[in-house]
Design a protein around this motif. Structure first.
Motif, mmCIF file in Angstrom:
data_model
loop_
_atom_site.group_PDB
_atom_site.id
_atom_site.type_symbol
_atom_site.label_atom_id
_atom_site.label_comp_id
_atom_site.label_asym_id
_atom_site.label_seq_id
_atom_site.Cartn_x
_atom_site.Cartn_y
_atom_site.Cartn_z
ATOM 1 N N ASP A 1 1.036 -1.154 -0.056
ATOM 2 C CA ASP A 1 -0.013 0.138 0.077
ATOM 3 C C ASP A 1 0.922 1.293 -0.071
ATOM 4 O O ASP A 1 0.334 2.248 -0.496
ATOM 5 N N ASN A 2 2.107 1.222 0.309
ATOM 6 C CA ASN A 2 2.934 2.350 0.730
ATOM 7 C C ASN A 2 4.116 2.540 -0.185
ATOM 8 O O ASN A 2 4.820 3.682 -0.103
ATOM 9 N N LEU A 3 4.620 1.546 -0.876
ATOM 10 C CA LEU A 3 5.786 1.753 -1.658
ATOM 11 C C LEU A 3 5.264 2.518 -2.981
ATOM 12 O O LEU A 3 4.396 2.015 -3.903
ATOM 13 N N ILE A 4 6.126 3.507 -3.411
ATOM 14 C CA ILE A 4 5.475 4.144 -4.560
ATOM 15 C C ILE A 4 6.737 4.378 -5.380
ATOM 16 O O ILE A 4 7.950 4.509 -4.873
ATOM 17 N N TRP A 5 6.612 3.528 -6.710
ATOM 18 C CA TRP A 5 7.786 3.675 -7.647
ATOM 19 C C TRP A 5 7.369 4.059 -8.797
ATOM 20 O O TRP A 5 6.265 3.830 -9.507
ATOM 21 N N ASN A 6 7.902 5.177 -9.198
ATOM 22 C CA ASN A 6 7.602 5.880 -10.607
ATOM 23 C C ASN A 6 8.634 5.657 -11.454
ATOM 24 O O ASN A 6 9.817 6.668 -11.374
ATOM 25 N N PRO A 7 8.787 4.603 -12.415
ATOM 26 C CA PRO A 7 10.180 4.526 -13.279
ATOM 27 C C PRO A 7 10.319 5.785 -14.037
ATOM 28 O O PRO A 7 9.325 6.412 -14.598
ATOM 29 N N PRO A 8 11.548 6.149 -14.254
ATOM 30 C CA PRO A 8 11.878 7.436 -14.846
ATOM 31 C C PRO A 8 11.577 7.567 -16.291
ATOM 32 O O PRO A 8 11.395 8.349 -16.847
ATOM 33 N N THR A 9 11.525 6.323 -16.889
ATOM 34 C CA THR A 9 11.361 6.292 -18.472
ATOM 35 C C THR A 9 10.482 5.011 -18.589
ATOM 36 O O THR A 9 9.909 4.004 -17.790
ATOM 37 N N ALA A 10 9.970 5.028 -19.888
ATOM 38 C CA ALA A 10 9.146 3.656 -20.272
ATOM 39 C C ALA A 10 9.938 2.465 -20.023
ATOM 40 O O ALA A 10 11.280 2.262 -20.496
ATOM 41 N N ILE A 11 9.564 1.435 -19.618
ATOM 42 C CA ILE A 11 10.265 0.274 -19.484
ATOM 43 C C ILE A 11 9.777 -0.825 -20.223
ATOM 44 O O ILE A 11 8.391 -0.851 -20.588
ATOM 45 N N ASN A 12 10.279 -1.927 -20.467
ATOM 46 C CA ASN A 12 9.978 -2.762 -21.168
ATOM 47 C C ASN A 12 8.646 -3.760 -20.306
ATOM 48 O O ASN A 12 8.974 -3.987 -19.133
ATOM 49 N N PRO A 13 7.583 -4.039 -20.888
ATOM 50 C CA PRO A 13 6.558 -4.688 -20.209
ATOM 51 C C PRO A 13 6.996 -6.255 -19.461
ATOM 52 O O PRO A 13 6.353 -6.391 -18.761
ATOM 53 N N ASP A 14 8.094 -6.561 -19.997
ATOM 54 C CA ASP A 14 8.583 -7.878 -19.203
ATOM 55 C C ASP A 14 9.597 -7.648 -18.251
ATOM 56 O O ASP A 14 10.468 -8.607 -17.632
ATOM 57 N N PHE A 15 9.645 -6.249 -17.919
ATOM 58 C CA PHE A 15 10.922 -6.040 -16.936
ATOM 59 C C PHE A 15 10.558 -6.509 -15.462
ATOM 60 O O PHE A 15 9.617 -6.519 -15.001
ATOM 61 N N HIS A 16 11.729 -6.927 -14.912
ATOM 62 C CA HIS A 16 11.578 -7.568 -13.625
ATOM 63 C C HIS A 16 13.058 -7.261 -13.115
ATOM 64 O O HIS A 16 14.029 -7.872 -13.700
ATOM 65 N N ASP A 17 12.989 -6.836 -11.855
ATOM 66 C CA ASP A 17 14.386 -6.731 -11.134
ATOM 67 C C ASP A 17 14.159 -6.600 -9.599
ATOM 68 O O ASP A 17 13.005 -6.847 -9.277
ATOM 69 N N SER A 18 14.979 -6.838 -8.671
ATOM 70 C CA SER A 18 14.909 -6.950 -7.354
ATOM 71 C C SER A 18 16.131 -5.986 -6.627
ATOM 72 O O SER A 18 17.201 -5.753 -7.453
ATOM 73 N N LEU A 19 15.850 -5.828 -5.320
ATOM 74 C CA LEU A 19 16.954 -5.410 -4.561
ATOM 75 C C LEU A 19 16.695 -6.061 -3.109
ATOM 76 O O LEU A 19 15.502 -6.497 -2.814
ATOM 77 N N VAL A 20 17.681 -6.004 -2.279
ATOM 78 C CA VAL A 20 17.386 -6.345 -1.075
ATOM 79 C C VAL A 20 18.108 -5.181 -0.173
ATOM 80 O O VAL A 20 19.127 -4.700 -0.256
ATOM 81 N N MET A 21 17.115 -4.883 0.823
ATOM 82 C CA MET A 21 17.401 -3.699 1.819
ATOM 83 C C MET A 21 17.678 -4.158 3.057
ATOM 84 O O MET A 21 17.012 -5.166 3.822
ATOM 85 N N SER A 22 18.693 -3.590 3.756
ATOM 86 C CA SER A 22 18.475 -4.116 5.252
ATOM 87 C C SER A 22 18.356 -3.061 6.397
ATOM 88 O O SER A 22 18.519 -1.805 5.792
ATOM 89 N N PHE A 23 18.004 -3.274 7.465
ATOM 90 C CA PHE A 23 17.757 -2.148 8.259
ATOM 91 C C PHE A 23 17.748 -2.778 9.711
ATOM 92 O O PHE A 23 17.791 -3.971 10.126
ATOM 93 N N VAL A 24 18.064 -1.918 10.701
ATOM 94 C CA VAL A 24 18.251 -2.350 12.215
ATOM 95 C C VAL A 24 16.888 -1.666 12.917
ATOM 96 O O VAL A 24 16.618 -0.586 12.717
ATOM 97 N N VAL A 25 16.271 -2.490 13.713
ATOM 98 C CA VAL A 25 15.060 -2.078 14.386
ATOM 99 C C VAL A 25 15.878 -1.498 15.754
ATOM 100 O O VAL A 25 16.410 -2.491 16.429
ATOM 101 N N ASN A 26 15.580 -0.414 16.031
ATOM 102 C CA ASN A 26 16.304 0.102 17.333
ATOM 103 C C ASN A 26 15.276 -0.046 18.637
ATOM 104 O O ASN A 26 14.390 -0.791 18.395
ATOM 105 N N LYS A 27 15.780 0.345 19.681
ATOM 106 C CA LYS A 27 15.007 -0.142 21.085
ATOM 107 C C LYS A 27 13.631 0.493 21.212
ATOM 108 O O LYS A 27 12.962 0.077 21.952
ATOM 109 N N GLY A 28 13.447 1.371 20.445
ATOM 110 C CA GLY A 28 12.027 2.170 20.391
ATOM 111 C C GLY A 28 11.287 1.753 19.241
ATOM 112 O O GLY A 28 10.078 2.219 19.043
ATOM 113 N N GLY A 29 11.676 0.932 18.441
ATOM 114 C CA GLY A 29 11.009 0.112 17.303
ATOM 115 C C GLY A 29 11.072 0.975 16.200
ATOM 116 O O GLY A 29 10.439 0.638 15.073
#
Length: 111
Positions: free
Chosen positions: A18-46
């Motif tokens: 519901d909250n990820l907003i991705w606006n490709p900067p240019t027209a992309i191939n209809p078969d486009f598929h890619d991924s990434l991995v994000m890491s993060f740390v949850v601190n003591k306050g959440g």
């Protein structure tokens, strides 16, 4: 008790879709598929700290790569700031997490 998104895994997946907003900067191939991995740390306050791209998108188009990484950083930085219950029982500690995000043609995204 491990650090967890408030409401659990299903709530996290729903929130991300519901909250990820991705606006490709240019027209992309209809078969486009890619991924990434994000890491993060949850601190003591959440809250999230130390957000980082662990695995960049494979595309060689720098503008497209940047748009995907920006969408992921914006999601983690703006929308998920305090969405996690911290890790711990009697005392809370920092807990590292990873998030795999798949981008498809259009704005379809999977986690």
């Amino acid at each position: 008790m491990p650090a967890e998104f408030n409401g659990g895994t299903r709530a996290l997946q729903s929130f991300l879709k519901d909250n990820l907003i991705w606006n490709p900067p240019t027209a992309i191939n209809p078969d486009f598929h890619d991924s990434l991995v994000m890491s993060f740390v949850v601190n003591k306050g959440g809250g999230l700290v130390y957000t980082n791209v662990e695995k960049e998108p494979a595309t060689t188009d720098e503008d497209l790569k940047y748009s995907m990484m920006k969408a992921a950083y914006d999601l983690l930085g703006k929308h998920m700031a305090f969405g996690f219950r911290p890790y711990g029982y009697d005392k809370y500690v920092f807990a590292k997490h990873s998030l795999h995000i798949e981008f498809n043609s259009g704005t379809a995204v999977k986690f």
